[in-house]
Design an enzyme around this catalytic site. Sequence first.
Site, mmCIF file in Angstrom:
data_model
loop_
_atom_site.group_PDB
_atom_site.id
_atom_site.type_symbol
_atom_site.label_atom_id
_atom_site.label_comp_id
_atom_site.label_asym_id
_atom_site.label_seq_id
_atom_site.Cartn_x
_atom_site.Cartn_y
_atom_site.Cartn_z
ATOM 1 N N TYR A 70 0.827 -1.213 0.000
ATOM 2 C CA TYR A 70 0.000 0.000 0.000
ATOM 3 C C TYR A 70 0.865 1.269 0.000
ATOM 4 O O TYR A 70 0.711 2.114 -0.901
ATOM 5 C CB TYR A 70 -0.951 -0.005 1.211
ATOM 6 C CG TYR A 70 -2.427 0.005 0.840
ATOM 7 C CD1 TYR A 70 -2.875 0.604 -0.337
ATOM 8 C CD2 TYR A 70 -3.382 -0.552 1.676
ATOM 9 C CE1 TYR A 70 -4.218 0.626 -0.669
ATOM 10 C CE2 TYR A 70 -4.735 -0.543 1.348
ATOM 11 C CZ TYR A 70 -5.143 0.049 0.180
ATOM 12 O OH TYR A 70 -6.472 0.075 -0.142
ATOM 13 N N GLU A 94 1.955 6.389 -7.090
ATOM 14 C CA GLU A 94 0.853 7.211 -7.615
ATOM 15 C C GLU A 94 1.129 8.702 -7.406
ATOM 16 O O GLU A 94 0.956 9.511 -8.325
ATOM 17 C CB GLU A 94 -0.462 6.816 -6.930
ATOM 18 C CG GLU A 94 -0.910 5.403 -7.314
ATOM 19 C CD GLU A 94 -2.099 4.902 -6.506
ATOM 20 O OE1 GLU A 94 -2.907 5.724 -6.034
ATOM 21 O OE2 GLU A 94 -2.232 3.671 -6.361
HETATM 22 C C1 LIG Z 1 -11.921 11.259 -8.774
HETATM 23 C C2 LIG Z 1 -10.755 11.609 -7.972
HETATM 24 C C3 LIG Z 1 -10.241 10.485 -7.142
HETATM 25 C C4 LIG Z 1 -9.495 11.002 -5.972
HETATM 26 C C5 LIG Z 1 -8.759 9.954 -5.248
HETATM 27 C C6 LIG Z 1 -8.340 10.378 -3.929
HETATM 28 C C7 LIG Z 1 -7.214 9.558 -3.396
HETATM 29 C C8 LIG Z 1 -7.610 8.571 -2.391
HETATM 30 C C9 LIG Z 1 -6.465 7.842 -1.781
HETATM 31 C C10 LIG Z 1 -6.526 6.391 -2.158
HETATM 32 C C11 LIG Z 1 -5.211 5.716 -2.055
HETATM 33 C C12 LIG Z 1 -5.271 4.407 -2.808
HETATM 34 C C13 LIG Z 1 -3.923 3.914 -3.116
HETATM 35 C C14 LIG Z 1 -3.957 2.578 -3.808
HETATM 36 O O1 LIG Z 1 -4.452 2.709 -5.117
HETATM 37 C C15 LIG Z 1 -2.612 1.989 -3.810
HETATM 38 C C16 LIG Z 1 -2.662 0.498 -3.900
HETATM 39 O O2 LIG Z 1 -3.642 -0.161 -4.029
HETATM 40 S S1 LIG Z 1 -1.182 -0.240 -3.766
HETATM 41 C C17 LIG Z 1 -1.515 -1.971 -3.650
HETATM 42 C C18 LIG Z 1 -1.909 -2.428 -2.256
HETATM 43 N N1 LIG Z 1 -3.324 -2.317 -2.083
HETATM 44 C C19 LIG Z 1 -4.086 -3.212 -1.412
HETATM 45 O O3 LIG Z 1 -3.601 -4.193 -0.881
HETATM 46 C C20 LIG Z 1 -5.546 -2.949 -1.335
HETATM 47 C C21 LIG Z 1 -6.225 -3.595 -2.427
HETATM 48 N N2 LIG Z 1 -7.641 -3.298 -2.361
HETATM 49 C C22 LIG Z 1 -8.491 -3.937 -1.579
HETATM 50 O O4 LIG Z 1 -8.145 -4.830 -0.850
HETATM 51 C C23 LIG Z 1 -9.939 -3.543 -1.630
HETATM 52 O O5 LIG Z 1 -10.121 -2.735 -2.729
HETATM 53 C C24 LIG Z 1 -10.462 -2.852 -0.351
HETATM 54 C C25 LIG Z 1 -11.819 -2.244 -0.645
HETATM 55 C C26 LIG Z 1 -9.490 -1.744 0.099
HETATM 56 C C27 LIG Z 1 -10.599 -3.848 0.793
HETATM 57 O O6 LIG Z 1 -11.262 -4.946 0.441
HETATM 58 P P1 LIG Z 1 -12.425 -5.613 1.335
HETATM 59 O O7 LIG Z 1 -13.030 -4.679 2.309
HETATM 60 O O8 LIG Z 1 -13.340 -6.264 0.376
HETATM 61 O O9 LIG Z 1 -11.660 -6.627 2.232
HETATM 62 P P2 LIG Z 1 -11.600 -8.169 2.097
HETATM 63 O O10 LIG Z 1 -10.787 -8.531 0.925
HETATM 64 O O11 LIG Z 1 -11.116 -8.669 3.420
HETATM 65 O O12 LIG Z 1 -13.120 -8.633 1.826
HETATM 66 C C28 LIG Z 1 -14.197 -8.467 2.764
HETATM 67 C C29 LIG Z 1 -15.229 -9.570 2.526
HETATM 68 O O13 LIG Z 1 -15.807 -9.471 1.232
HETATM 69 C C30 LIG Z 1 -15.481 -10.622 0.458
HETATM 70 N N3 LIG Z 1 -15.220 -10.186 -0.889
HETATM 71 C C31 LIG Z 1 -14.809 -8.983 -1.271
HETATM 72 N N4 LIG Z 1 -14.663 -8.930 -2.590
HETATM 73 C C32 LIG Z 1 -14.978 -10.155 -3.047
HETATM 74 C C33 LIG Z 1 -15.010 -10.738 -4.326
HETATM 75 N N5 LIG Z 1 -14.647 -10.053 -5.434
HETATM 76 N N6 LIG Z 1 -15.377 -12.031 -4.420
HETATM 77 C C34 LIG Z 1 -15.732 -12.748 -3.344
HETATM 78 N N7 LIG Z 1 -15.723 -12.253 -2.095
HETATM 79 C C35 LIG Z 1 -15.358 -10.971 -1.963
HETATM 80 C C36 LIG Z 1 -14.269 -11.199 1.137
HETATM 81 O O14 LIG Z 1 -14.090 -12.557 0.908
HETATM 82 C C37 LIG Z 1 -14.580 -10.911 2.583
HETATM 83 O O15 LIG Z 1 -15.541 -11.851 3.030
HETATM 84 P P3 LIG Z 1 -15.702 -12.229 4.575
HETATM 85 O O16 LIG Z 1 -16.230 -11.021 5.265
HETATM 86 O O17 LIG Z 1 -16.658 -13.360 4.597
HETATM 87 O O18 LIG Z 1 -14.338 -12.617 5.063
#
Ligand SMILES: CCCCCCCCCCCCC[C@@H](O)CC(=O)SCCNC(=O)CCNC(=O)[C@H](O)C(C)(C)COP(=O)(O)OP(=O)(O)OC[C@H]1O[C@@H](n2cnc3c(N)ncnc32)[C@H](O)[C@@H]1OP(=O)(O)O
Length: 265
Positions: free
Chosen positions: A187, A194
């Site tokens: 992250y 970015e």
């Molecule tokens: C218009 C102008 C825009 C202005 C922007 C302003 C800037 C804002 C700042 C933002 C900074 C962002 C920076 C970023 O882009 C940099 C990076 O990403 S670097 C790489 C590292 N990043 C990561 O590791 C994060 C990746 N992203 C995510 O993990 C997700 O998008 C997030 C929403 C952040 C978190 O995911 P989630 O809340 O879903 O967590 P879980 O994975 O633990 O899931 C929760 C439960 O839901 C189930 N789930 C979710 N998705 C699915 C799916 N596709 N299929 C099946 N099941 C799914 C998951 O299994 C969990 O279930 P349970 O509760 O039963 O455990």
Amino acid sequence: MTEHETPQETPQLCTREARACGVMASGEEDGSVEEKQTNNKKRTKGTIATAWLTVYNIAMTAGWLVLAVSMVRFYLQKGTHKGLYKHIARTLKCFQTFALLEIGHCAIGIVRTSVIVTGVQVCSRIFMVWFITNSIRQIQNEESVILFVVVWTVTEITRYSFYTFNLIHHLPYFIKWARYNMFIVMYPLGVVGELLTIHAALPYVRRSAMFSLRLPNKYNVSFDYYYFLIIVMLSYIPLFPQLFFHMLRQRRRVLHGEVIVEKDE
Ligand SMILES: CCCCCCCCCCCCC[C@@H](O)CC(=O)SCCNC(=O)CCNC(=O)[C@H](O)C(C)(C)COP(=O)(O)OP(=O)(O)OC[C@H]1O[C@@H](n2cnc3c(N)ncnc32)[C@H](O)[C@@H]1OP(=O)(O)O
């Protein structure tokens, strides 16, 4: 080693289906016809949602894998990162744009994640791809572009394969471990990539006045993309910690079994 035997690891959809089935079991003998119909509908909806998410996650894992392979092949052949973005641009735009569906998944309740958290994550990425990197050709060879693309790719291969294996109840521990540990390093690295890319774009945006609207014009509205980008950069200060702490809470819940009460639940 797989984890499907452990009740707390059961994916959310199965939990929902199980809940629906539980209602069925208790209400089957003495429940009304309407109750039975409602429960049948819930069960069908759960099965369709699981099938759709499985297909979606497999497609996304494959897409990001294709991207990874083409980056490695490009670098091995050319020995430079110059031209790499152009080479992978179409695949990146395609699969990152498909991630918009994830906002829909949360909105209709087939995954238990906040629409706001997912919305901020997905929209910021879409913005980076379409309105920064794709629109400003002069910055496409910056190292920072390669940094965030590599970080996103590694993260998304892990994340979508985690969801896929979780849905089919065969989750290898190392994927779960990677999903909930790698983000601690990935992250901040992604954010650095970015922010450096937006910073590199600023002089070109100022010179070209792209996406800007200057007065006088028939709408009597002015918009300066240059200052908008500065606001976007500043918005990382309050928004990024929210995403990062959300992931830390998910990590505690999934890896250490802590019960976390989310504000919007
Ligand atoms: C218009 C102008 C825009 C202005 C922007 C302003 C800037 C804002 C700042 C933002 C900074 C962002 C920076 C970023 O882009 C940099 C990076 O990403 S670097 C790489 C590292 N990043 C990561 O590791 C994060 C990746 N992203 C995510 O993990 C997700 O998008 C997030 C929403 C952040 C978190 O995911 P989630 O809340 O879903 O967590 P879980 O994975 O633990 O899931 C929760 C439960 O839901 C189930 N789930 C979710 N998705 C699915 C799916 N596709 N299929 C099946 N099941 C799914 C998951 O299994 C969990 O279930 P349970 O509760 O039963 O455990």
